[in-house]
Design a protein around this motif. Sequence first.
Motif, mmCIF file in Angstrom:
data_model
loop_
_atom_site.group_PDB
_atom_site.id
_atom_site.type_symbol
_atom_site.label_atom_id
_atom_site.label_comp_id
_atom_site.label_asym_id
_atom_site.label_seq_id
_atom_site.Cartn_x
_atom_site.Cartn_y
_atom_site.Cartn_z
ATOM 1 N N MET B 166 -27.362 0.971 -1.731
ATOM 2 C CA MET B 166 -28.466 0.000 -1.315
ATOM 3 C C MET B 166 -27.632 -0.885 -0.522
ATOM 4 O O MET B 166 -28.873 -1.557 -0.395
ATOM 5 C CB MET B 166 -28.418 0.582 -2.790
ATOM 6 N N LEU B 167 -27.364 -1.781 -1.058
ATOM 7 C CA LEU B 167 -26.446 -2.633 -0.741
ATOM 8 C C LEU B 167 -26.525 -2.727 0.325
ATOM 9 O O LEU B 167 -26.497 -3.666 0.908
ATOM 10 C CB LEU B 167 -25.186 -3.219 -1.163
ATOM 11 N N LYS B 168 -25.994 -1.722 1.693
ATOM 12 C CA LYS B 168 -26.106 -1.400 2.459
ATOM 13 C C LYS B 168 -27.377 -1.680 3.657
ATOM 14 O O LYS B 168 -27.695 -2.806 4.434
ATOM 15 C CB LYS B 168 -25.488 -0.245 3.256
ATOM 16 N N LYS B 169 -28.309 -1.487 2.806
ATOM 17 C CA LYS B 169 -29.932 -0.870 3.274
ATOM 18 C C LYS B 169 -30.102 -2.693 3.536
ATOM 19 O O LYS B 169 -31.145 -2.922 3.851
ATOM 20 C CB LYS B 169 -30.563 -0.369 2.159
ATOM 21 N N PHE B 170 -29.880 -3.039 2.858
ATOM 22 C CA PHE B 170 -30.088 -5.160 2.635
ATOM 23 C C PHE B 170 -30.006 -5.697 3.429
ATOM 24 O O PHE B 170 -30.709 -7.009 4.023
ATOM 25 C CB PHE B 170 -29.577 -5.302 0.925
ATOM 26 N N LEU B 171 -28.467 -5.029 4.466
ATOM 27 C CA LEU B 171 -28.128 -6.273 5.107
ATOM 28 C C LEU B 171 -29.088 -5.987 6.474
ATOM 29 O O LEU B 171 -29.915 -5.635 7.062
ATOM 30 C CB LEU B 171 -26.419 -5.200 5.908
ATOM 31 N N ASP B 172 -29.174 -7.294 7.472
ATOM 32 C CA ASP B 172 -29.750 -7.037 8.674
ATOM 33 C C ASP B 172 -29.336 -7.055 9.667
ATOM 34 O O ASP B 172 -30.117 -7.107 10.874
ATOM 35 C CB ASP B 172 -30.333 -8.746 8.110
ATOM 36 N N HIS B 173 -27.787 -5.900 9.702
ATOM 37 C CA HIS B 173 -27.178 -6.032 10.564
ATOM 38 C C HIS B 173 -26.343 -5.353 11.329
ATOM 39 O O HIS B 173 -26.030 -4.632 9.823
ATOM 40 C CB HIS B 173 -26.768 -7.716 11.415
ATOM 41 N N PRO B 174 -26.802 -4.139 11.364
ATOM 42 C CA PRO B 174 -26.068 -2.842 11.974
ATOM 43 C C PRO B 174 -24.733 -2.498 11.608
ATOM 44 O O PRO B 174 -23.863 -2.195 10.972
ATOM 45 C CB PRO B 174 -26.559 -1.825 12.744
#
Lengths: 236, 228
Positions: B166-174
């Motif tokens: 879930m925290l990874k999905k929050f990030l704005d850049h791959p």
Amino acid sequence: MRYEGIGYSSVMGALHTKSRLPNQDSYLVKKLKFGTLLVVSDGMGSHAHAEVGSRAVCRSVSKALQIWNENKCEDIRLLIPLLHSMWNLDIYPFAKNECGATCLFAFVSVEGKVFLGQLGDGSIYFDFGKGTEVLKDKDDDFANLTTGINNIRSFEDWILMTVDAFDKPIKLCLMTDGVSETLIENKRSAFVELIWKRISEKANVIERNNLVYRVLNQWNPVNSGDDRTLISYEKR
Amino acid sequence: MENANEFDGFVMPEARMLPVILLLDVSGSMSYDAKMDELNSSVREMLDSFRKEQIVQADICVSIITFGSEVNVHTELTPARDINYTDMVAGGMTYMGRALDVAYDMIEDKTKIPKNAYRPVVVLVSDGAPNDDHWENKLNKFTSTGRSSKCDRWSLAIGADADTGMLKKFLDHPEKEVCYVEDAADIHKFFRFISSCTVQRSQSKNPNQVAQDLFTADILNINFDGLR
């Protein structure tokens, strides 16, 4: 003979002085046989050769405009692809994404036609006798999320305007975002009008340029980090 | 005739805002293993580092939104130098979805974050998984619509129970990765990294730009002298 008064200057931002970077804004004021050209360009600070890009913008608008005029074009939209091609050639061998820059230009033909173009941040104010207006009201989500000549998505990113002012008075003011974005929002038109007023009181180009320089150089220190460039124009 | 100071009143008297929004988990599990104490001291250290910076181009303003069984705006968006920090207290569930909604509304509100503000930094910290209803929709809304979708977003997972997916999905850049700390004592390293990135932005020609090499930085072992 109509009066044409132009004042212009550019001042390096405090952060550039501190980092020993060059002034990445560029400007051009050029009197041609067929009219007067004004250009300001803000090199994108995050790009390694932003100053190369902004200088190339000024040269490219000038070259493209002369070809455009030789072909008796009336449609300002035909200038834009030409300008982009010229810019790509001019920055060579640097890459586009190292030379990002905005482009704001105004061309006043000897017949009194005014052509305005803007790509990216900054502002162009004008008054053709009906009060002060701005070419583009900023509608971005945040500051400095700018489109530049290097990363245009389509020609729709350009804001273009053509006005036949004929023998009416023409007032223009072009500025990079170091000026426009640090002015108090509801005082921007009043600022431009005061610039025009004071410029019109000066006797010659040296006095006019000194005035613009003084204004830009005495900017509030908390908002003086960015380079600041302004061209004021009046024909009457 | 020209008056020497007549142009003074046209320039904004304050630098443009660079907002930093902290979304912090204060659920019951944060009270174990000194996690809450470490989080409080890390936030204090961050605020101290912001206070020391000279304001030239951007004024760093901070808001803290906490989520447990309730979502609270612990600190309204305020210049860092003016914040009188009071410690957060842990307790309750992990209503992260609601916190994202509160942050979304704050970022959308142009009276709080004007359009001449720089792109906000948003930091999400949690040691667990969201357990409120429809949190997935709220996360999706936050990351893909409106102004929040354009923010510089970072996340910190504390301990093995944290929902890193879930925290990874929050990030704005791959290329960005969730920063994971096993030991609460390392929380301050993440906050020091965020502080340094933010200060670096606030002092740069374009405060919107985040250096891309920081996306893949080894956050827990970074040399902060090099970063500044």
